[in-house]
Design a protein around this motif. Structure first.
Motif, short mmCIF file in Angstrom:
data_model
loop_
_atom_site.label_atom_id
_atom_site.label_comp_id
_atom_site.label_asym_id
_atom_site.label_seq_id
_atom_site.Cartn_x
_atom_site.Cartn_y
_atom_site.Cartn_z
N LYS A 90 -1.47 14.27 13.01
CA LYS A 90 -1.08 13.88 11.66
C LYS A 90 -2.10 13.01 10.95
O LYS A 90 -2.41 13.25 9.78
CB LYS A 90 0.26 13.13 11.71
CG LYS A 90 0.74 12.66 10.35
CD LYS A 90 2.03 11.87 10.46
CE LYS A 90 3.19 12.79 10.76
NZ LYS A 90 4.48 12.07 10.68
N GLU A 129 3.50 7.81 9.07
CA GLU A 129 4.07 8.31 7.81
C GLU A 129 4.92 9.56 8.07
O GLU A 129 4.62 10.37 8.94
CB GLU A 129 2.95 8.66 6.82
CG GLU A 129 2.38 7.46 6.10
CD GLU A 129 3.38 6.81 5.15
OE1 GLU A 129 4.14 7.56 4.51
OE2 GLU A 129 3.41 5.58 5.08
N GLN A 183 5.34 12.26 6.23
CA GLN A 183 4.85 13.54 5.72
C GLN A 183 4.19 14.36 6.83
O GLN A 183 3.74 13.82 7.85
CB GLN A 183 3.83 13.32 4.59
CG GLN A 183 4.44 12.96 3.26
CD GLN A 183 4.81 11.49 3.19
OE1 GLN A 183 4.29 10.69 3.94
NE2 GLN A 183 5.73 11.15 2.31
N ASP A 184 4.11 15.66 6.60
CA ASP A 184 3.45 16.54 7.55
C ASP A 184 1.94 16.36 7.47
O ASP A 184 1.40 15.89 6.46
CB ASP A 184 3.78 18.01 7.25
CG ASP A 184 5.25 18.32 7.48
OD1 ASP A 184 5.87 17.63 8.33
OD2 ASP A 184 5.78 19.25 6.85
N ASP A 238 -0.61 16.77 4.27
CA ASP A 238 0.05 16.42 3.01
C ASP A 238 -0.72 15.25 2.38
O ASP A 238 -0.82 14.17 2.99
CB ASP A 238 1.50 16.02 3.28
CG ASP A 238 2.31 15.82 2.00
OD1 ASP A 238 1.71 15.43 0.98
OD2 ASP A 238 3.53 16.04 2.03
N ARG A 281 0.02 13.16 0.27
CA ARG A 281 0.84 11.97 0.07
C ARG A 281 0.78 11.03 1.26
O ARG A 281 0.95 9.82 1.11
CB ARG A 281 2.29 12.37 -0.21
CG ARG A 281 2.49 13.10 -1.54
CD ARG A 281 3.93 13.57 -1.67
NE ARG A 281 4.27 14.53 -0.62
CZ ARG A 281 5.49 15.05 -0.45
NH1 ARG A 281 6.48 14.67 -1.26
NH2 ARG A 281 5.72 15.92 0.51
N LEU A 282 0.53 11.58 2.45
CA LEU A 282 0.46 10.77 3.66
C LEU A 282 -0.65 9.74 3.52
O LEU A 282 -0.44 8.54 3.72
CB LEU A 282 0.23 11.68 4.86
CG LEU A 282 0.21 11.06 6.27
CD1 LEU A 282 0.59 12.12 7.31
CD2 LEU A 282 -1.16 10.49 6.62
#
Length: 447
Positions: A321, A409, A411-412, A415, A417-418
């Motif tokens: 991630k 985080e 999110q995947d 992403d 946004r992470l």
């Protein structure tokens, strides 16, 4: 450097020091510093498990497990005679290999060694004995915090006067055990204060056994030193112990890490082994490839091994991630921290890229770390400078917190946004502002 081809579960980082006259920074030497996740416990070859007419009679599960219990107990008791008593005396070549296996295992600090029957059906249809798929569970004393699991194959046969014995493995039928360092030739084991090095004979060059052992002791000493360096930056929230594997050839290194590419220019990689079913339950190992590592200077070995230890400490081989620039950049930041290498020397490929194409518009992503050659080296240098900028501007504590925040985080992976959320949470700025600061920093340091 990144392990190309499976970036969601593997990566590496650069090391650039070859043992030439003085210190040379070699752009094409992807001296492995990285990580690769490989999940043991899964067979390397497909095989039929259906009963076949005409196949030899099968021993009972109780008979097989009793034989395996005797064998496992002999390993832990270091009882060579008891171990070989389970092996068919008529198969000289196989028996010789089993003798070497026992001698190797006797040098390894095993807290657990247990072979059990994984399937009561034959692993393959054959008339040369009954071949079974087995589950090996083991643990290294003082290093492994959990049981590790791998798959192996053995053939059982009934001999007059001796009953059921182990007469072979699955190799004749294309069934390959999960690779282990002790399954090859002779093994040398060297203990450091907080490290252990398991090396195949021939893995380290030298005129005699004493010189080769000294080379392995040097690896252990550098790992011990690196553990302190890494903990000084990332803290003590890790085992602060490490197991290093040194196979004799690049091919064997590829098998140990489960990587299909040529590792001839990769000096070392961090990996997870014994991970049953891909659940992140294995243990970290540092795999050192003999040729590329042998070309490094003392300084290069320090950088490479320290970089790998960061991956061990931060769980990089389990991390699908965290942005790659943080994973590899932090490892390089710690690796270079006490190396005394100038920014322009360590960032040569990035400087060349800037001279021809300008400063990159954004931090490197998965695509850049999947590349090769100078562009790949430049990606690592970009990541290193990004993490160094954070450490200089905000402090090392916040650099480490940024890594751990991104990892946690919701999110995947991939992403955007992470990364943005982690940056805002820890540094108080978003991705756009961070990229601008980083580009200015890179320009100032390398232009």
């Amino acid at each position: 450097m990144p392990a190309k081809g499976n970036l969601d579960s593997r990566a590496t980082a650069p090391a650039m020091f070859a043992g030439l006259a003085g210190l040379a920074i070699v752009a094409n030497l992807l001296a492995g510093v990285g990580y690769i996740a490989f999940h043991d416990g899964e067979s390397r070859a497909a095989a039929s498990s259906r009963p076949v007419a005409g196949a030899p009679s099968a021993p009972s599960a109780a008979t097989v497990n009793s034989l395996l219990q005797r064998r496992s107990r002999a390993v832990l008791d270091r009882d060579r005679a008891a171990f070989l008593a389970t092996v068919d005396p008529s198969g000289q070549a196989f028996r010789a290999g089993q003798r070497t296996l026992f001698d190797n295992l006797a040098k390894v600090p095993l807290a657990l060694w247990k072979e059990t029957l994984a399937d009561t059906r034959p692993a393959v249809a054959a008339d040369d004995g009954w071949t079974a798929r087995l589950r090996l569970t083991y643990r290294l004393r003082g290093f492994d915090r959990r049981d590790l699991v791998s798959t192996e194959y053995l053939t059982f046969d009934r001999r007059p006067g001796t009953g059921w014995t182990i007469s072979g493995d699955g190799a004749a039928h294309g069934l390959r055990d999960d690779p282990q360092i002790w399954n090859g030739g002779g093994l040398t084991v060297v203990h450091g204060r907080r490290s252990i090095v398991l090396a195949e004979d021939g893995a380290v060059a030298g005129p005699d056994s004493a010189a080769r052992t000294a080379g392995l002791r040097d690896i252990a000493a550098r790992l011990d030193q690196g553990i302190g360096t890494v903990s000084g930056v990332v803290g003590d929230r890790w085992s602060r112990r490490v197991v290093a594997l040194v196979p004799a050839t690049e091919q064997e290194a590829e098998e140990l890490v489960g990587d299909v590419r040529n590792l001839g220019d990769i000096a070392a990689l961090a990996t997870v082994t014994g991970d049953e079913g891909g659940r992140g339950t294995g243990e970290d190992r540092v795999v050192i490839t003999p040729t590329a590592f042998g070309r490094l200077t003392a300084l290069g070995r320090h950088v490479v091994l320290t970089h790998e230890l960061v991956h061990v400490a931060m769980g990089g081989a389990r991390d699908g991630k965290t942005p790659m620039w943080l994973i590899e950049g932090l490892a390089d930041y710690v690796g270079y921290k006490k190396a005394g290498v100038s920014t322009k020397a360590a960032g040569r490929e990035l400087a060349d890229l800037i001279a021809t194409s300008g400063v990159p518009a954004a931090l490197p992503g998965t695509k850049e770390f999947a590349g090769s050659g100078d562009r790949l080296s430049a990606a690592y240098e970009e990541a290193w400078l990004a993490c160094r900028m954070v450490a200089e501007r905000y402090g090392e504590d916040r650099l480490v917190r940024l890594y751990r925040t991104a990892e946690a985080e919701p999110q995947d992976a991939g992403d955007p946004r992470l990364q943005d959320r982690a940056l805002r949470s820890v540094l108080g700025i978003g991705t756009d502002r961070f990229d601008a600061l980083w580009r200015a920093y890179v320009r100032r340091e390398l232009a």
